[in-house]
Design an enzyme around this catalytic site. Sequence first.
Site, PDB file in Angstrom:
ATOM      1  N   THR B 131       0.868  -1.189   0.000  1.00 19.32           N
ATOM      2  CA  THR B 131       0.000   0.000   0.000  1.00 19.32           C
ATOM      3  C   THR B 131       0.897   1.229   0.000  1.00 19.32           C
ATOM      4  O   THR B 131       2.122   1.111   0.120  1.00 19.32           O
ATOM      5  CB  THR B 131      -0.894   0.042   1.253  1.00 19.32           C
ATOM      6  OG1 THR B 131      -0.052   0.244   2.400  1.00 19.32           O
ATOM      7  CG2 THR B 131      -1.695  -1.241   1.427  1.00 19.32           C
ATOM      8  N   ASP B 132       0.294   2.421  -0.114  1.00 17.67           N
ATOM      9  CA  ASP B 132       1.097   3.646  -0.087  1.00 17.67           C
ATOM     10  C   ASP B 132       1.849   3.787   1.231  1.00 17.67           C
ATOM     11  O   ASP B 132       2.976   4.267   1.272  1.00 17.67           O
ATOM     12  CB  ASP B 132       0.197   4.871  -0.309  1.00 17.67           C
ATOM     13  CG  ASP B 132      -0.295   4.917  -1.757  1.00 17.67           C
ATOM     14  OD1 ASP B 132       0.321   4.228  -2.601  1.00 17.67           O
ATOM     15  OD2 ASP B 132      -1.296   5.606  -2.018  1.00 17.67           O
ATOM     16  N   CYS B 133       1.190   3.361   2.333  1.00 16.79           N
ATOM     17  CA  CYS B 133       1.863   3.483   3.637  1.00 16.79           C
ATOM     18  C   CYS B 133       2.733   2.277   3.970  1.00 16.79           C
ATOM     19  O   CYS B 133       3.648   2.370   4.781  1.00 16.79           O
ATOM     20  CB  CYS B 133       0.841   3.763   4.726  1.00 16.79           C
ATOM     21  SG  CYS B 133      -0.685   2.844   4.571  1.00 16.79           S
ATOM     22  N   TYR B 134       2.430   1.104   3.365  1.00 20.34           N
ATOM     23  CA  TYR B 134       3.249  -0.103   3.562  1.00 20.34           C
ATOM     24  C   TYR B 134       3.627  -0.655   2.198  1.00 20.34           C
ATOM     25  O   TYR B 134       3.017  -1.614   1.710  1.00 20.34           O
ATOM     26  CB  TYR B 134       2.479  -1.153   4.371  1.00 20.34           C
ATOM     27  CG  TYR B 134       2.181  -0.740   5.785  1.00 20.34           C
ATOM     28  CD1 TYR B 134       3.197  -0.721   6.736  1.00 20.34           C
ATOM     29  CD2 TYR B 134       0.899  -0.369   6.167  1.00 20.34           C
ATOM     30  CE1 TYR B 134       2.941  -0.343   8.042  1.00 20.34           C
ATOM     31  CE2 TYR B 134       0.628   0.015   7.470  1.00 20.34           C
ATOM     32  CZ  TYR B 134       1.648   0.029   8.404  1.00 20.34           C
ATOM     33  OH  TYR B 134       1.399   0.400   9.688  1.00 20.34           O
TER      34      TYR B 134
END
Lengths: 131, 389
Positions: B131-134
């Site tokens: 994901t964008d954060c992970y």
Amino acid sequence: MKTKLLLTFNADSTNHPAVYELVKIYDLHLNILKASINDHMNGELLMDVEGDQTRLDEAIRFLEGLHIQTQRIRQPIRVDEKQCVHCGLCTSVCKSNALFLGPSALLGFDEERCIGCNWCLNTCPVRAISA
Amino acid sequence: MPKTQRTFEEINARIKAGTAVVVTAEEVVAMVKAEGLGPVAERVDVVTTATFGPMCSSGAILNFGHADPPLRMETITLNDVEAYGGIAAVDTYIGVTAESPTRGIEYGGAHVICDLIAGRPVRLKATGKGTDCYPRQEVDTVVTLQELNEAYLFNPRNCYQNYAAAANTSDRLLRTYMGVLQPHLGNINYSTAGELSPLLKDPMLRTVGIGTRIFIGGAVGYVGWNGTQCNTNMERDENGVPKTPGATLALLGNMKDMDPAFITPAVFNGYGVSLNVGVGIPMPVLDEDMLAHLARSNEALHTNVIDYSVESRKRPVLARVSYAALRSGSVEINGKRVKTAPTTSLYKSRQIAELLRQWIMEGRFFLQEPVQTFPQGNAIKPLDIKGGK
């Protein structure tokens, strides 16, 4: 001389009265602990054998001549003391009471009484017993 | 002369001063037999109880720390054993009964937990969608206990109060979590440490509740909640001891402080993997009533023998027997001598009770009064299958 013998025989030797000859010719005292035979007439025979050392060696050569595989079992099972937690669950399947819980709640093993059935191997939850 | 009364505070003050008198639950049985309740209540402050046996509803919460760039772990295996990937982001829960797809029952969640406790490296594989954060999508590495941020047991159901003994009347051998049950009532296997068993010694849960400090796997731990299926609504005998399996405890303890001698995997052929958990619970001698429970002997404590061959959640009771009879090696049922064997290690239970006694005597372990006791009258509900088959 006392030992434990495991005889493995195939269909050809199944009908030979080998046990009779062990008693009659080699003067051995036998105590049959386990005997089994499958649909293909192959089988196993576990017994305590007591007699003269020389006669016993001759008897083993005689059995091998009949193509009966003979295995001496000196120490039927071994309990790893470091691994054992002394729960005592192995005693539940030990028909000969070779495995027992002593007065101090420690597991005891009387080798003389072990019939080498190996039921305890898979019963021990911590896998502390090996054959 | 007024009867003895003590509080947790008074007991802890005596532990701090090094004057507390602490004995094990086996010792107190013999003491009360010899001297009676009064003198022993006056003298003894704490009684230690203990057990060491398979407790299948157990597992551990682990936090691995973040890789760089970080990954939210959605599928996780430890030495090939599956761990839960439904909590963010590098937390997991590994249950002891999870089995390795390659090694089956010979290696499961319990083995992973015990390998970690023993300091052995464990292979961690994890994946996420990215994901964008992970942004990372996988890791494949090796971890050790000391490298983990947190690693603690969180066992949903331990220390069953008066678990039933098991037998089998069918003509087929049964392989169970109670061990091998031979056909035709060939044997009886029983759990619990009898007169040493924690919840048999405080049957009404007067001193054990949320917050109780305990010994678990060689470490200091706590009762976090009532255990799952905690039954406080069952029939009790004349002494208040449950006749059928009663209360349970949810236990927590730091794996980093544990000792492999008091926590081991347990494998049951035909069933699967479990965890032998060593638990010790100190109990305060608040008064003579409490001591009367603590002093109850194997002769006075009974359990049911139930028939595991009946495939129902309501298995019939074959007999009601004392722990003394079970401990003797055989009991008689319907005129037949039946061999008995335990699943709980009395030897280890004794070791734990003694070790906990020493910890308290040395002022290293204080009693914690429950911050909340468990609900009484709590019956357990079955699962009724609706609609389907």
